[in-house]
Write a protein that holds these residues in place. Sequence first.
Motif, PDB file in Angstrom:
ATOM      1  N   SER A  63       9.598 -42.803   0.924  1.00  0.00           N
ATOM      2  CA  SER A  63       8.156 -43.047   1.013  1.00  0.00           C
ATOM      3  C   SER A  63       7.658 -43.034   2.445  1.00  0.00           C
ATOM      4  CB  SER A  63       7.795 -44.387   0.367  1.00  0.00           C
ATOM      5  OG  SER A  63       8.412 -45.459   1.063  1.00  0.00           O
ATOM      6  N   PHE A  64       8.609 -43.058   3.410  1.00  0.00           N
ATOM      7  CA  PHE A  64       8.182 -42.922   4.810  1.00  0.00           C
ATOM      8  C   PHE A  64       7.516 -41.568   5.027  1.00  0.00           C
ATOM      9  CE2 PHE A  64      12.206 -40.771   4.768  1.00  0.00           C
ATOM     10  CZ  PHE A  64      12.129 -39.785   5.733  1.00  0.00           C
ATOM     11  N   GLN A  65       7.704 -40.628   4.093  1.00  0.00           N
ATOM     12  CA  GLN A  65       7.114 -39.297   4.229  1.00  0.00           C
ATOM     13  C   GLN A  65       5.721 -39.205   3.626  1.00  0.00           C
ATOM     14  OE1 GLN A  65      10.176 -36.817   2.413  1.00  0.00           O
ATOM     15  NE2 GLN A  65      10.937 -36.262   4.417  1.00  0.00           N
ATOM     16  N   LYS A 102       6.841 -32.763  -1.990  1.00  0.00           N
ATOM     17  CA  LYS A 102       7.588 -33.500  -0.963  1.00  0.00           C
ATOM     18  C   LYS A 102       6.748 -34.622  -0.363  1.00  0.00           C
ATOM     19  CE  LYS A 102      10.433 -32.699   3.148  1.00  0.00           C
ATOM     20  NZ  LYS A 102      10.896 -31.695   4.137  1.00  0.00           N
ATOM     21  N   TYR A 103       5.431 -34.410  -0.278  1.00  0.00           N
ATOM     22  CA  TYR A 103       4.520 -35.409   0.302  1.00  0.00           C
ATOM     23  C   TYR A 103       3.423 -35.746  -0.700  1.00  0.00           C
ATOM     24  CZ  TYR A 103       6.840 -33.811   4.548  1.00  0.00           C
ATOM     25  OH  TYR A 103       7.784 -33.488   5.496  1.00  0.00           O
ATOM     26  N   PRO A 104       3.782 -36.328  -1.845  1.00  0.00           N
ATOM     27  CA  PRO A 104       2.818 -36.524  -2.933  1.00  0.00           C
ATOM     28  C   PRO A 104       1.745 -37.563  -2.651  1.00  0.00           C
ATOM     29  CG  PRO A 104       4.861 -37.639  -3.455  1.00  0.00           C
ATOM     30  CD  PRO A 104       5.114 -36.857  -2.194  1.00  0.00           C
ATOM     31  N   ASN A 105       1.944 -38.372  -1.613  1.00  0.00           N
ATOM     32  CA  ASN A 105       0.982 -39.439  -1.326  1.00  0.00           C
ATOM     33  C   ASN A 105       0.153 -39.195  -0.071  1.00  0.00           C
ATOM     34  OD1 ASN A 105       1.826 -41.098  -3.536  1.00  0.00           O
ATOM     35  ND2 ASN A 105       3.683 -41.541  -2.385  1.00  0.00           N
ATOM     36  N   CYS A 106       0.327 -38.037   0.540  1.00  0.00           N
ATOM     37  CA  CYS A 106      -0.468 -37.719   1.726  1.00  0.00           C
ATOM     38  C   CYS A 106      -1.714 -36.943   1.286  1.00  0.00           C
ATOM     39  CB  CYS A 106       0.351 -36.904   2.729  1.00  0.00           C
ATOM     40  SG  CYS A 106      -0.516 -36.651   4.290  1.00  0.00           S
TER      41      CYS A 106
END
Length: 344
Positions: A63-65, A102-106
């Motif tokens: 989740s750091f990503q 890969k970055y679903p929360n950005c």
Amino acid sequence: MNIGSVIKKYRKEAGYTQEEMANRLGVTTPAVNKWENGNSKPDIELLSPIARLLHISLDTLLSFQEKLTDFEIGEFIQKMDKMFSEEGYEKTYQWAVNTIKKYPNCNLLIWQIAVMLDSRRIIGECDNPDKYDEQINAWYEIALNDEEEKIQHHAADSLFGFYLRKKDYAMAEKYLRYFSDYDPVKKVKMGQLYMKQGKTEDAYEKLEDVVFSTYTTLNLTFGTMITQALEEKNHEYAKYLAKKMSILANVFDMGKYHECAAMLNVVVAEKDVKGTFQMAKQLLENVDTMGDFRESKLYQHMKFRDTENPYAKEMKKALLEGFRTEEEFSYMNGYEPWDQFIHE
């Protein structure tokens, strides 16, 4: 949250000490300590074992990503732009799908990727643009639910544009609810919507209201800046701003009175006797022009209460009385043209 913080959080929840976790993973206790303190990161082959040990998914572990810096997002968009030219739309689209996984929360990255794909298909860079509607709009909807209002607005703007192009005006209007009624952008978009619907008069009225409101905001802004400049004794800058303010009043068809008003404060601050006399005289002579904007073609579709200023005489009296009695004009006493002017 960085990966070390994630490991520490879920290690404690699982009830492991750093030593116990290290033993189960076949690494040293100092290695786990370094992960949690952010001094190093686990090797890639350890990610799955760590996730299983802590009973979390890889997505949670990584989740750091979920948040990227603006610079990192910019690098992704530059890469994407290059891919369109070198590999074509479809391959770029597939890359976008994988990147978002890969970055679903950005959400900012998701929105920008969607915009890039959307804009390229609009200008005809793919053979079947409609087949991407569902996915691109789904990405916009994800960004629409972001906690940041700015990202919400970006996504709502994109969805508004999509449905406007599709002539689904009810859906287009739905996304305007994400904008405040006081936001001029919402009024502009309502104007666009009315134009598309053939409501030309309503559209012009809405857009002219934006123009009028913009002048009001700019006038207040410049006035505040002039006041501050005068308090700082920066008369040169105040005069520069007053000239700009005069130009604005002219451009927005506000009338001669508004073109002159700002400069009066400057010449008074400078105790410029001749300048004060000239500006005061111009103001008095042009009180009748304060409502000239009502007759301007720029606002011809707007509805104003009055077609003329019924208080012009009273305002002239009030101005003259101020020139006669206000302490700030005391330096004008003894200047013959002024004495004649204020006692006419």
